[in-house]
Design a protein around this motif. Structure first.
Motif, short mmCIF file in Angstrom:
data_model
loop_
_atom_site.label_atom_id
_atom_site.label_comp_id
_atom_site.label_asym_id
_atom_site.label_seq_id
_atom_site.Cartn_x
_atom_site.Cartn_y
_atom_site.Cartn_z
N ARG A 147 111.48 -21.25 -0.29
CA ARG A 147 111.92 -20.56 -1.51
C ARG A 147 110.80 -20.48 -2.54
O ARG A 147 110.65 -19.47 -3.22
CB ARG A 147 113.14 -21.26 -2.10
N ILE A 148 110.05 -21.57 -2.66
CA ILE A 148 109.00 -21.63 -3.68
C ILE A 148 107.84 -20.70 -3.35
O ILE A 148 107.33 -20.00 -4.22
CB ILE A 148 108.49 -23.07 -3.84
N ALA A 149 107.39 -20.74 -2.10
CA ALA A 149 106.17 -20.00 -1.73
C ALA A 149 106.29 -19.45 -0.31
O ALA A 149 105.65 -19.95 0.61
CB ALA A 149 104.96 -20.90 -1.87
N PRO A 150 107.10 -18.42 -0.13
CA PRO A 150 107.33 -17.91 1.22
C PRO A 150 106.09 -17.35 1.91
O PRO A 150 106.06 -17.28 3.13
CB PRO A 150 108.39 -16.82 1.02
N LEU A 151 105.06 -17.00 1.15
CA LEU A 151 103.86 -16.43 1.74
C LEU A 151 102.69 -17.42 1.80
O LEU A 151 101.59 -17.05 2.22
CB LEU A 151 103.44 -15.17 0.99
N ASP A 152 102.92 -18.66 1.39
CA ASP A 152 101.87 -19.68 1.47
C ASP A 152 101.51 -19.88 2.95
O ASP A 152 102.39 -20.00 3.80
CB ASP A 152 102.39 -20.99 0.87
N PRO A 153 100.22 -19.90 3.28
CA PRO A 153 99.81 -20.05 4.69
C PRO A 153 100.38 -21.30 5.37
O PRO A 153 100.74 -21.24 6.55
CB PRO A 153 98.28 -20.11 4.62
N MET A 154 100.48 -22.40 4.66
CA MET A 154 101.03 -23.60 5.27
C MET A 154 102.53 -23.47 5.52
O MET A 154 103.04 -23.93 6.54
CB MET A 154 100.73 -24.84 4.42
N VAL A 155 103.22 -22.82 4.61
CA VAL A 155 104.66 -22.60 4.78
C VAL A 155 104.88 -21.68 5.97
O VAL A 155 105.75 -21.93 6.82
CB VAL A 155 105.30 -22.04 3.50
N LEU A 156 104.07 -20.63 6.06
CA LEU A 156 104.19 -19.71 7.19
C LEU A 156 103.87 -20.39 8.51
O LEU A 156 104.56 -20.19 9.51
CB LEU A 156 103.27 -18.50 6.98
N ALA A 157 102.84 -21.22 8.51
CA ALA A 157 102.47 -21.95 9.74
C ALA A 157 103.61 -22.87 10.18
O ALA A 157 103.92 -22.98 11.36
CB ALA A 157 101.19 -22.73 9.53
N GLY A 174 105.02 -28.64 -5.72
CA GLY A 174 104.82 -27.33 -5.11
C GLY A 174 105.34 -27.30 -3.68
O GLY A 174 105.82 -28.30 -3.14
N ALA A 175 105.21 -26.14 -3.08
CA ALA A 175 105.69 -25.96 -1.71
C ALA A 175 105.05 -26.94 -0.75
O ALA A 175 105.71 -27.51 0.12
CB ALA A 175 105.43 -24.52 -1.26
N ARG A 176 103.77 -27.19 -0.92
CA ARG A 176 103.08 -28.10 0.00
C ARG A 176 103.54 -29.54 -0.18
O ARG A 176 103.57 -30.31 0.77
CB ARG A 176 101.57 -27.97 -0.16
N ASP A 177 103.93 -29.89 -1.38
CA ASP A 177 104.51 -31.22 -1.61
C ASP A 177 105.83 -31.35 -0.85
O ASP A 177 106.12 -32.38 -0.25
CB ASP A 177 104.73 -31.48 -3.10
N PHE A 178 106.62 -30.28 -0.87
CA PHE A 178 107.87 -30.30 -0.12
C PHE A 178 107.62 -30.41 1.37
O PHE A 178 108.33 -31.13 2.08
CB PHE A 178 108.72 -29.05 -0.43
#
Length: 88
Positions: A72-82, A43-47
């Motif tokens: 690309r996988i999770a543009p709105l995931d809070p960790m990705v945004l942070a 998942g995005a967090r693994d990346f």
């Protein structure tokens, strides 16, 4: 399938622990095992986890590729945004 998911999560948590203990090489060894799992896609967090390990290991190009994959996988995931807000 739930046992497989649990094992994948355990590997990700072990990689995160290795990073917390300042061992990016061990974190990469572990997270790359996670990425090699044939049945459960990372998942995005693994990346993001692998990107941080790559950064700490001085492999910035690889880190950038993983950050882009997470976006690309999770543009709105809070960790990705942070991560994006931090300039990652």
């Amino acid at each position: 399938m739930s046992a497989l998911l649990s094992r994948a999560d355990e590997i990700s948590m072990a990689a995160a622990s290795a990073l917390e203990h300042g061992d990016p090489a061990e974190a990469l060894r572990l997270i790359n095992r996670r990425f090699g799992h044939p049945l459960i896609a990372p998942g995005a967090r693994d990346f993001l986890l692998r990107a941080r390990a790559y950064q700490l290991a001085g492999q910035n190009a690889a880190a950038s590729r993983d950050i882009e994959a997470a976006r690309r996988i999770a543009p709105l995931d809070p960790m990705v945004l942070a991560w994006a807000l931090k300039g990652g």
